[in-house]
Design an enzyme around this catalytic site. Structure first.
Site, short mmCIF file in Angstrom:
data_model
loop_
_atom_site.label_atom_id
_atom_site.label_comp_id
_atom_site.label_asym_id
_atom_site.label_seq_id
_atom_site.Cartn_x
_atom_site.Cartn_y
_atom_site.Cartn_z
CD GLU A 172 -2.50 1.85 -3.38
OE1 GLU A 172 -3.33 2.65 -3.83
OE2 GLU A 172 -1.57 2.20 -2.63
CG ASP A 198 -1.79 1.23 1.28
OD1 ASP A 198 -2.74 1.30 0.48
OD2 ASP A 198 -1.51 2.13 2.11
#
Length: 646
Positions: A322, A280
């Site tokens: 991501e 992330d």
């Protein structure tokens, strides 16, 4: 070269840490294989500090190797024998919040028949590691990476679920937040208490001089509720770098201790059974004055080093980047030049998702063609994560250059899409909400479920059967593209049931300020249980159509993700044509992005496929020696050459 060092006494020292010669051989062989990638990238980032870091890192790797369960070591060997496991056509992902899907981790374990029946082989459970209490950015403000959110269960429950999933051939993915931790994380607590070791884990400035210089080139991620990139913290006695929210403290990856901490964390979770890590906010982890502090070269060195370290102990593990960035930057997250195929194994194809919705609104695929043609080829050992919708908003990531080549104004088209999907454009079928309006740039991102954005909510409101039919066909068209493009298709929970916007999010105080919760509904298990009996309802038709697409995909080797989909110039702007040149033969996919019937000139297909082709989706045989091929509104074709193709 680390491989040369291993021929010296270091190898003997490492071997002495094992009781079994085979285990020692395995560790040393992997260290020899990945050691140079690890060492070279660490030197590129940390310079003279890299050798001391390597010594400490070997201790972490040895400890994790000894702790790795036997069944996971067997999985490691299986994955090494089949390195393309993520690229196979039978790979199908499902994305869900644990609580909204099944309440708890144990509840997820009780719903595995449903996932297996749908054809899922890859389950991404949205953030479930222990976050800070209260507002936590949907779980991305992690307070403890070694604990599960208490209402979802325990770490032992997570291990049990991972083992149950493996038994059904389903890989578990979790989010790993790399850029920041919660202000309540132990590291941040110690930093605020004045511990110099942990203050060095963060970017803390005594006054505004440093932050002001950085801010000159930094964008704002959440301009509405978290303007700026720095927050003053009274206890810390300074300005803390907080890209996303004041309660999320950005980590200082220039500190080798941070790298070491995350290798240890990843391996701890891998030994619990996590097979894929969603990295992330990976684009943000390296800060550089005078830049937007995104996509810096060190990001890719750090990812390569993390991957190499993890491969030494747990080669079954994969990384998914991501990185919602421009195509020219995105390819670096799969690897270019010396990093080619050595960083993340997957990356989100955000551009394709954006172009799906753009083409639906405009009934025109010229921009879609230009955007795809601008993508450089990816490493053949990597793959895309394909999706119609996700947990996040839709940001209109359309470059002005792509738009210009398609004869459009970039700002004008982005404005049109925001109007269209927020329900403001005359004649729109969509029901969406504006998320994070930025008056400085005019950007308006969009929240909304796939079904509501595709027109089903509006159609059901009016009771218009024709509009309902169009909405169902739009949803199936979108899924046909992500299932046929070549990658890991990621089905977002509830899309298989055509769930609509959930406006009740406003009744939950911690959700009310963030309208992305409108497309994060609770699973409707009553509907899921009856949907196959209600074949003629919109949900029943979407569900049956999606299950059919999934079955066909699994039996179509042409969809192996090592093969790239290439744009085939379409003579009709309403139709997107993609070509996949597989060793078993060429596949051409045709997608009509309008509700109108298109008479597509047959020569464009005949020149590639010959006089006859079979549609894998309908099993119809097409004669291409005629003038045109009839494509009904929103129809998809997966064509392979011949009347009876292999």
């Amino acid at each position: 070269m680390l491989s040369d060092v291993l021929k010296t006494e270091l190898a003997a020292q490492l071997r002495s840490a094992f009781d079994d010669d085979r285990d020692a051989d395995t560790f040393l062989l992997r260290l020899e294989r990945y050691g140079d990638d690890l060492r070279d990238s660490l030197h590129a980032v940390y310079g003279d500090r890299a050798e001391a870091l390597l010594e400490r890192l070997l201790e972490v790797l040895l400890h994790a190797d000894h702790a790795r369960p036997a069944d996971l070591k067997r999985l490691d060997e299986a994955r090494l024998l089949r390195p393309d496991w993520l690229q196979a056509p039978e790979m199908v992902g499902y994305v869900a919040y644990t609580d909204r899907f099944a309440g708890t981790l144990k509840g997820v374990g009780e719903r595995l028949d449903y996932l297996e029946g749908l054809g899922v082989t890859y389950l991404h459970l949205m953030p479930l590691l222990k976050p800070r209490e209260g507002e936590n950015d949907g779980g991305y403000a992690v307070q403890d990476y070694r604990a599960v959110r208490p209402d979802l269960g325990t770490m032992d429950d997570l291990s049990t679920l991972a083992r149950q999933l493996r038994g059904r051939g389903i890989s578990l993915e979790l989010d790993l937040v790399l850029n920041h931790v919660a202000r309540k994380h132990e590291w941040a607590e110690k930093a605020r208490a004045g511990d110099p070791k942990y203050r060095a884990y963060f970017h803390i400035f005594p006054d505004r001089q440093g932050p002001d210089v950085f801010e000159a080139t930094l964008p704002e991620v959440f301009p509405d509720f978290a303007p700026g990139n720095f927050s003053y913290d009274e206890e810390a006695g300074g300005w803390v770098w907080t890209t996303f929210n004041s309660y999320q403290w950005d980590l200082n990856w220039a500190n080798p201790d941070v790298f070491l901490e995350f290798v240890d964390l990843i391996l701890y979770l891998a030994n619990r059974g996590v097979e894929v890590f969603r990295l992330d906010a990976i684009a943000f982890i390296w800060k550089r004055l005078g830049t937007d502090s995104q996509n810096q070269p060190e990001v890719h060195h750090l990812t390569r080093a993390l991957r190499a370290a993890v491969r030494i102990v747990a080669p079954a593990v994969a990384f998914k980047a991501e990185a919602i960035v421009a195509p020219a930057e995105l390819i670096h997250y799969l690897g270019t030049r010396t990093h080619h195929g050595k960083v993340s194994d997957l990356a989100y194809h955000n551009s394709l998702m954006v172009q799906l919705w753009s083409s639906l609104a405009s009934r025109n695929t010229r921009l879609f063609e230009e955007a795809l043609k601008a993508f450089p080829p990816k490493p053949t050992n990597t793959t895309w994560g394909m999706y119609v919708r996700c947990h996040d908003d839709i940001g209109w990531a359309i470059s002005d250059e792509d738009a210009a080549r398609a004869g459009l104004s970039g700002p004008g088209h982005r404005h049109f899409l925001s109007d269209f999907y927020s329900g403001q454009f005359p004649g729109t079928f969509a029901r969406g909400l504006v998320f994070q309006y930025n008056p400085a740039t005019g950007d308006r991102r969009i929240s909304g479920s796939a079904a509501s954005l595709a027109g089903l909510e509006a159609a059901l409101e009016t009771g218009d059967a024709g509009q309902t039919e169009d909405a169902v066909r739009r949803l199936l068209l979108l899924h046909a593209v992500i299932l046929g493009f070549g990658g890991v298709p990621l089905l977002y929970m509830g899309d298989e049931l055509a769930l609509l916007n959930d406006y009740a999010f406003e009744d939950v105080p911690e959700h009310a300020p963030d309208n992305r919760w409108v497309h994060r509904p609770r699973m409707d298990w009553a509907l899921a249980e009856r949907v196959q009996r209600e074949a003629y309802s919109p949900a029943g038709r979407v569900n049956a159509g999606l299950r059919h697409l999934l079955r066909v995909r699994k039996g179509t080797p042409h969809l192996h993700a090592s093969i790239e989909s290439q744009v085939l110039p379409s003579p009709d702007p309403r139709v997107l044509l993609l070509c996949r040149d597989h060793p078993l033969g060429v596949m051409v996919q045709a997608y009509n992005f309008s509700e109108e019937t298109v008479m597509l000139p047959a020569y464009v297909l005949r020149d590639v496929l010959g006089d006859h082709a079979q549609d894998r989706l309908s099993e119809s045989v097409f004669s291409l020696d005629r003038l045109t091929v009839r494509l009904k509104g929103y129809r998809a074709l997966w064509l392979v050459a011949g009347e009876n193709p292999v």
